[in-house]
Scaffold this motif. Structure first.
Motif, short mmCIF file in Angstrom:
data_model
loop_
_atom_site.label_atom_id
_atom_site.label_comp_id
_atom_site.label_asym_id
_atom_site.label_seq_id
_atom_site.Cartn_x
_atom_site.Cartn_y
_atom_site.Cartn_z
N PHE A 1 -1.17 5.22 -39.95
CA PHE A 1 -2.17 4.89 -38.94
C PHE A 1 -1.84 5.62 -37.64
CE2 PHE A 1 1.13 1.65 -38.74
CZ PHE A 1 1.38 1.51 -37.38
N PRO A 2 -2.88 6.10 -36.95
CA PRO A 2 -2.67 6.88 -35.72
C PRO A 2 -2.44 5.97 -34.51
CG PRO A 2 -4.99 6.79 -36.22
CD PRO A 2 -4.29 6.07 -37.35
N VAL A 3 -1.64 6.45 -33.58
CA VAL A 3 -1.39 5.78 -32.30
C VAL A 3 -1.59 6.81 -31.19
CG1 VAL A 3 0.24 4.47 -30.89
CG2 VAL A 3 0.29 4.23 -33.38
N GLU A 4 -2.35 6.44 -30.18
CA GLU A 4 -2.56 7.31 -29.02
C GLU A 4 -2.06 6.59 -27.77
OE1 GLU A 4 -6.22 9.98 -27.56
OE2 GLU A 4 -6.51 7.84 -27.19
N THR A 5 -1.24 7.27 -26.99
CA THR A 5 -0.66 6.68 -25.79
C THR A 5 -0.90 7.59 -24.60
OG1 THR A 5 1.10 5.77 -27.18
CG2 THR A 5 1.41 5.65 -24.82
N ILE A 6 -1.32 7.01 -23.49
CA ILE A 6 -1.52 7.75 -22.24
C ILE A 6 -0.42 7.32 -21.27
CG2 ILE A 6 -3.09 8.24 -20.34
CD1 ILE A 6 -5.40 7.50 -22.20
N LEU A 7 0.40 8.28 -20.85
CA LEU A 7 1.51 8.02 -19.94
C LEU A 7 1.19 8.63 -18.58
CD1 LEU A 7 4.41 8.97 -22.39
CD2 LEU A 7 3.29 6.75 -22.11
N VAL A 8 1.53 7.93 -17.50
CA VAL A 8 1.19 8.37 -16.14
C VAL A 8 2.43 8.30 -15.26
CG1 VAL A 8 -0.21 7.88 -14.10
CG2 VAL A 8 -1.21 7.63 -16.38
N TYR A 9 2.58 9.30 -14.40
CA TYR A 9 3.70 9.36 -13.44
C TYR A 9 3.15 9.42 -12.04
CZ TYR A 9 7.30 11.65 -10.57
OH TYR A 9 8.18 11.98 -9.56
N THR B 1 0.81 -1.22 0.00
CA THR B 1 0.00 0.00 0.00
C THR B 1 0.84 1.27 0.00
OG1 THR B 1 -0.09 -0.03 2.42
CG2 THR B 1 -1.85 -1.18 1.23
N VAL B 2 2.16 1.11 0.02
CA VAL B 2 3.06 2.27 -0.02
C VAL B 2 3.17 2.76 -1.45
CG1 VAL B 2 5.39 3.09 0.44
CG2 VAL B 2 4.34 1.40 1.96
N ASN B 3 3.04 4.07 -1.67
CA ASN B 3 3.16 4.64 -3.00
C ASN B 3 4.62 4.78 -3.39
OD1 ASN B 3 0.40 4.94 -3.54
ND2 ASN B 3 0.31 6.86 -2.36
N HIS B 4 5.01 4.10 -4.47
CA HIS B 4 6.37 4.17 -4.98
C HIS B 4 6.42 5.06 -6.22
CE1 HIS B 4 7.75 0.83 -2.39
NE2 HIS B 4 6.56 0.29 -2.64
N THR B 5 7.58 5.61 -6.46
CA THR B 5 7.79 6.37 -7.69
C THR B 5 7.66 5.43 -8.88
OG1 THR B 5 9.27 7.91 -6.56
CG2 THR B 5 9.40 7.81 -8.97
N ASP B 6 6.82 5.82 -9.83
CA ASP B 6 6.53 4.88 -10.91
C ASP B 6 6.13 5.63 -12.18
OD1 ASP B 6 6.13 2.21 -11.93
OD2 ASP B 6 3.98 2.64 -11.88
N LEU B 7 6.68 5.18 -13.30
CA LEU B 7 6.25 5.60 -14.63
C LEU B 7 5.57 4.42 -15.29
CD1 LEU B 7 9.36 7.53 -16.02
CD2 LEU B 7 7.19 8.53 -15.34
N LYS B 8 4.50 4.67 -16.01
CA LYS B 8 3.86 3.55 -16.72
C LYS B 8 3.10 4.04 -17.93
CE LYS B 8 -0.47 3.22 -14.05
NZ LYS B 8 -1.35 2.30 -13.30
N ILE B 9 2.95 3.13 -18.88
CA ILE B 9 2.08 3.37 -20.03
C ILE B 9 0.68 2.91 -19.61
CG2 ILE B 9 1.63 2.81 -22.44
CD1 ILE B 9 4.58 2.28 -22.81
N ASN C 1 6.26 -0.30 -17.88
CA ASN C 1 6.87 0.76 -18.67
C ASN C 1 6.83 0.48 -20.17
OD1 ASN C 1 7.97 1.16 -15.90
ND2 ASN C 1 9.01 2.88 -16.88
N PHE C 2 6.44 -0.73 -20.57
CA PHE C 2 6.40 -1.02 -22.01
C PHE C 2 5.11 -1.75 -22.35
CE2 PHE C 2 8.10 -4.97 -20.37
CZ PHE C 2 7.52 -5.94 -21.18
N LYS C 3 4.73 -1.61 -23.59
CA LYS C 3 3.58 -2.34 -24.14
C LYS C 3 3.89 -2.71 -25.58
CE LYS C 3 -0.46 -0.99 -21.44
NZ LYS C 3 -1.86 -0.53 -21.47
N ASN C 4 3.53 -3.95 -25.91
CA ASN C 4 3.65 -4.40 -27.29
C ASN C 4 2.32 -4.21 -27.99
OD1 ASN C 4 6.42 -5.56 -27.29
ND2 ASN C 4 5.55 -6.93 -25.76
N PHE C 5 2.36 -3.85 -29.24
CA PHE C 5 1.14 -3.77 -30.04
C PHE C 5 1.46 -4.16 -31.48
CE2 PHE C 5 3.10 0.38 -30.42
CZ PHE C 5 2.82 0.82 -31.70
N ALA C 6 0.43 -4.45 -32.22
CA ALA C 6 0.62 -4.89 -33.60
C ALA C 6 -0.50 -4.33 -34.45
CB ALA C 6 0.65 -6.41 -33.69
#
Length: 677
Positions: A206-214, A183-191, A279-284
């Motif tokens: 083709f368009p790509v939309e990405t939401i990044l959160v810190y 339950t402790v909040n850690h520093t984190d970056l994610k897609i 931190n990573f995501k694969n897409f096709a």
């Protein structure tokens, strides 16, 4: 036995004795043994008849106790293993299920929740999805009429389904949340999310939309990179602060070659990040070099037109243009398939053009169709003219051969309106759906396909298909099944490929968090679905060159194999029939992605809200000492005593009839034997 019934029984005995005595005792100074026997037999007969009329009953009261249920629902997803909580979960469940006081007070039932709810007391923590809301929906049906406090052991991270924190309104049972994870909040970056279409067209972008959160308290910067193999196709620097902790990035990528292309999006991790998997995501994306263009032709407005357009265009490979019978004539060659909606005499030139070009077509017949005109211009079938309308429901023909059709619960769909009567075909045809009225099959096609002179045609004998799409959504909470059904009809009708005895349905690529299901159909030489064949699939990992074989399992109207156990990679496969020399090959890609490993913390807020609002309590996995005492001390969970009153007949009427028959027969025989008759 009630006192009133007892009195009637005694009076019946006295009356029977009086009547029997009246026959054999009256005016006789003494009774012989023979007369005594006759008197007894007459008494038995009369008393039995009176008992049959009185039917004395005995009321039996039985007491039963019903203990409340204690439902233990355990998160069986891989996130529990990733958060290293599996030992704590096993220990807690063992402690709860083996506690003598809990077992004395409750009927303990254990379930696992992942993609689906399952009754089980063993956990492997390997499920790829978590649907907490769906689990409560199922539990609400099972324990609707009982007292069933529920212990929910989970990290609270749901991968799909509606929000579950308000499910107490439907479930109506106290919920005790046991919270797993840090339950402790850690520093984190994610897609957080990556949105991209499934298909793109050659030489387009083709368009790509990405939401990044810190998640953190200091200012940081990172680099967002998208690669295809070893080639960087997009990159940019991203800045985050405590206040400005999310970014939405939109960019376009080129589609330069046909086929499936895999990409990897990476948000470079910080030095002190604990979880770097998110931190990573694969897409096709699958690049195709053509788009199926469909003309939807109608001379009047109808809700079916909008539904057909929406369903067909749900697949990016297809487009629909709405036209009338005159505007299409100059552009008929721009379309691979023409949908003719309720034709009339104004469609005469269109039919001449379609026949001249030998164009594939999909005809929809309804109450506004001019049947006289249709029978005149159409050479493949005629429709009976009755000047009356009728509504027909649909039932799936499981022996339909040209392509795989899933039963999307057609029988629950509303009836379609059309002319009363039946169609007569002059050429061979295949029926997809048959007509039914009040559940009785008419053996007439409602939806049929056929091939003639090198072209394909589909005919639907009914209007108001828009109601089918609405009903499909009510059944499944999604338009996907219906849209997929319409898409298959369009795909088949637009193509000129010859039908095959072995059909395979699969995707070009699968995301790592979805099931990898391949479906197949096999038909005999008469194109009747063959359930006796054994199908096998040989799958080769292109990268490791490892080969595995799997058998298909018969599933109602098709064969299926689940390849979800395969790791992420590129694969080639061959499906073959064991009894005949028939096979088909293909390839697909499985993308690496585990949604359960994207979470670093438990969703404490939702779990606490769920417990509080349902009048339960929340506990952390490391502090569950008071959980058992809380359950045992709660006065809401008490054993209920029920009494059942049963009314039992003291004498079976069948035995009484036998006694009456025997006593009368015996009396008559003895009197006859002694010359008294």
């Amino acid at each position: 036995m009630q006192a009133e019934t007892l009195v009637y029984t005694i009076l019946a005995g006295i009356l029977a004795l009086f009547i029997a005595g009246f026959h054999y005792k009256l005016n006789k100074k003494s009774m012989s043994k023979q007369n005594m026997l006759f008197l007894f037999l007459r008494f038995v007969t009369i008393f039995s008849v009176l008992l049959l009329l009185i039917n004395p009953k005995l009321e039996q009261i039985t007491l039963s106790t019903i203990k409340p249920n204690l439902v233990i629902a355990v998160d069986n997803s891989s996130s529990v293993k990733y958060l290293r909580q599996y030992n704590a979960v096993n220990n807690l469940v063992e402690k709860l299920t083996s506690n003598k006081s809990l077992n004395y007070k409750f009927n303990i039932e254990t379930y696992t929740l992942g993609e689906k709810l399952k009754a089980s007391n063993s956990f492997d923590f390997n499920e790829k999805q978590t649907n907490i809301q769906g689990a409560f929906g199922q539990l609400s049906q099972i324990y609707k009429q009982t007292i069933s406090p529920t212990i929910l052991i989970t990290d609270g991270n749901q991968t799909y389904g509606s929000s579950y924190e308000f499910e107490y309104n439907n479930y109506k049972q106290p919920i005790y949340s046991v919270i797993l994870g840090d339950t402790v909040n850690h520093t984190d970056l994610k897609i957080q999310q990556l949105n991209v279409n499934k298909y793109a067209y050659l030489k387009n972008q083709f368009p790509v939309e990405t939401i990044l959160v810190y998640n953190g308290n200091t200012n940081v910067n990172s680099r967002f990179v998208v690669t295809s193999g070893n080639t960087v196709v997009h990159s940019e620097t991203i800045y985050f602060t405590k206040q400005n902790n999310s970014k939405v990035i939109n960019f376009n990528l080129p589609a330069n070659s046909v086929g499936v292309h895999a990409y990897k999006a990476l948000l470079e991790p910080l030095d002190n990040e604990k979880n770097t998997i998110n931190n990573f995501k694969n897409f096709a994306i699958e690049v195709i070099d053509q788009k199926t263009k469909t003309a939807l032709v109608s001379d009047f407005i109808h809700p079916d037109l909008g539904v057909l357009k929406k369903s067909i265009e749900s697949n990016e490979q297809r487009s629909v243009t709405l036209l009338n019978s005159s505007t299409i004539l100059n552009q008929i060659n721009d379309f691979q398939i023409v949908i003719i909606y309720q034709p009339n005499s104004k469609f005469n030139q269109l039919y001449e053009a379609l026949n001249s070009e030998n164009k594939n077509r999909f005809t929809i017949i309804g109450t506004k169709t001019d049947l006289n005109f249709l029978n005149k211009v159409n050479k493949t079938f005629t429709y009976e003219i009755s000047n009356q309308t009728e509504t027909y429901q649909a039932v799936l023909n499981k022996n339909y051969a040209p392509f795989i059709i899933e039963d999307i619960n057609f029988e629950s769909f509303p009836p379609l309106n059309t002319h009363y009567g039946a169609a007569s075909f002059s050429i061979p045809f295949e029926t997809i759906l048959n007509k039914t009225i009040n559940g009785i099959s008419k053996k007439d096609p409602l939806l049929a396909t056929f091939e003639t002179n090198g072209r394909r045609e589909t005919v639907l004998f009914g209007e108001n298909i828009w109601q089918w799409r609405a009903q499909s959504y009510l059944n499944t909470k999604s338009f996907h099944q219906f849209d997929n059904f319409i898409g298959k009809l369009i795909q088949y009708t637009a193509s000129n490929k010859q039908k095959s005895r072995l059909n395979i349905e699969y995707e070009s690529f699968y995301n790592g968090n979805t099931n990898v299901i391949i479906k197949a159909e096999f038909f005999d030489k008469n194109y009747v679905f063959d359930t006796r064949e054994t199908l096998n699939i040989s799958v080769r990992n292109v990268i490791s060159n490892e080969t595995n074989s799997f058998p298909f399992i018969l599933n109602n109207t098709n064969y299926q194999v689940d390849l979800s156990s395969l790791p992420a990679s590129d694969y080639e496969f061959t499906v073959s029939a064991s009894k005949e020399n028939i096979s088909k090959s293909g390839n697909f890609k499985i993308l690496e992605y585990n949604v359960e490993e994207q979470f670093l913390n438990a969703d404490v807020t939702k779990l606490q809200q769920l417990a509080t609002n349902s009048q339960g309590q929340s506990f952390f996995i490391d502090n569950t000492e008071n959980l058992i005492e809380t359950l045992l001390g709660d006065n809401r969970f008490v054993t209920i005593q029920k009494s059942n009153k049963n009314s039992l007949s003291l004498i079976d009427w069948k035995y009484l009839l036998i006694i009456i028959a025997l006593s009368l027969s015996l009396e008559w025989f003895l009197r006859k034997y002694n010359g008294l008759i």
